[in-house]
Scaffold this motif. Structure first.
Motif, PDB file in Angstrom:
ATOM      1  N   PRO A  40       0.817  -1.218   0.000  1.00 13.09           N
ATOM      2  CA  PRO A  40       0.000   0.000   0.000  1.00 13.09           C
ATOM      3  C   PRO A  40       0.853   1.271   0.000  1.00 13.09           C
ATOM      4  O   PRO A  40       1.933   1.315   0.591  1.00 13.09           O
ATOM      5  CB  PRO A  40      -0.792  -0.108   1.300  1.00 13.09           C
ATOM      6  CG  PRO A  40      -0.731  -1.540   1.685  1.00 13.09           C
ATOM      7  CD  PRO A  40       0.538  -2.075   1.128  1.00 13.09           C
ATOM      8  N   ASP A  41       0.372   2.288  -0.690  1.00 12.04           N
ATOM      9  CA  ASP A  41       1.135   3.520  -0.858  1.00 12.04           C
ATOM     10  C   ASP A  41       1.236   4.352   0.416  1.00 12.04           C
ATOM     11  O   ASP A  41       2.062   5.251   0.498  1.00 12.04           O
ATOM     12  CB  ASP A  41       0.519   4.370  -1.970  1.00 12.04           C
ATOM     13  CG  ASP A  41       0.732   3.740  -3.340  1.00 12.04           C
ATOM     14  OD1 ASP A  41       1.679   2.947  -3.471  1.00 12.04           O
ATOM     15  OD2 ASP A  41      -0.038   4.052  -4.264  1.00 12.04           O
ATOM     16  N   PHE A  42       0.407   4.080   1.426  1.00 11.43           N
ATOM     17  CA  PHE A  42       0.499   4.867   2.652  1.00 11.43           C
ATOM     18  C   PHE A  42       1.708   4.487   3.499  1.00 11.43           C
ATOM     19  O   PHE A  42       2.061   5.206   4.427  1.00 11.43           O
ATOM     20  CB  PHE A  42      -0.802   4.791   3.476  1.00 11.43           C
ATOM     21  CG  PHE A  42      -1.118   3.428   4.005  1.00 11.43           C
ATOM     22  CD1 PHE A  42      -0.539   2.949   5.164  1.00 11.43           C
ATOM     23  CD2 PHE A  42      -2.030   2.621   3.334  1.00 11.43           C
ATOM     24  CE1 PHE A  42      -0.851   1.701   5.647  1.00 11.43           C
ATOM     25  CE2 PHE A  42      -2.343   1.370   3.819  1.00 11.43           C
ATOM     26  CZ  PHE A  42      -1.755   0.901   4.979  1.00 11.43           C
TER      27      PHE A  42
ATOM     28  N   GLY B 230       5.760   1.442   0.051  1.00  2.19           N
ATOM     29  CA  GLY B 230       4.623   1.671  -0.837  1.00  2.19           C
ATOM     30  C   GLY B 230       5.014   2.194  -2.195  1.00  2.19           C
ATOM     31  O   GLY B 230       4.343   1.930  -3.191  1.00  2.19           O
TER      32      GLY B 230
END
Length: 105
Positions: A41-43, A48
């Protein structure tokens, strides 16, 4: 069954060499990049972005390869046309030239 990044990379490259699947893989790669769902996930601060950077690198490399192949094919066609224009009909274009060579020591 062994799983490695190198095997995934080899599958990706071999699939892209097949013209039937080339555009589907590129489209899928673009969808993955634009999708909010990722492997990492990019968070997450660094992790990410690593998968996105790897995918973008593969995508840019493959698109540049497609461009190079296109321009080489286009250049080859233009040189064939130019060679055909130079041939005035008195000599065949695919004439064989025999050369006797000797080695120099």
């Amino acid at each position: 069954m062994s799983f490695s990044i190198q095997s995934v990379y080899n599958w990706y490259r071999n699939t892209l060499r097949n013209p039937k699947y080339r555009w589907w893989i590129i489209l899928g790669t673009l969808v993955y990049l634009l999708s909010p769902f990722d492997i990492a996930p990019d968070f997450l601060p660094a992790v990410g972005q690593i998968d996105d950077i790897a995918i973008v690198t593969l995508l840019v490399a493959e698109l540049s390869q497609i461009g190079i192949e296109y321009f080489k094919a286009r250049q080859g066609k233009s040189s064939e046309v130019a060679a055909g224009a130079e041939n005035d009909g008195s000599h065949p274009a695919d004439q064989t030239v025999e050369v006797k060579a000797s080695s120099v020591k």
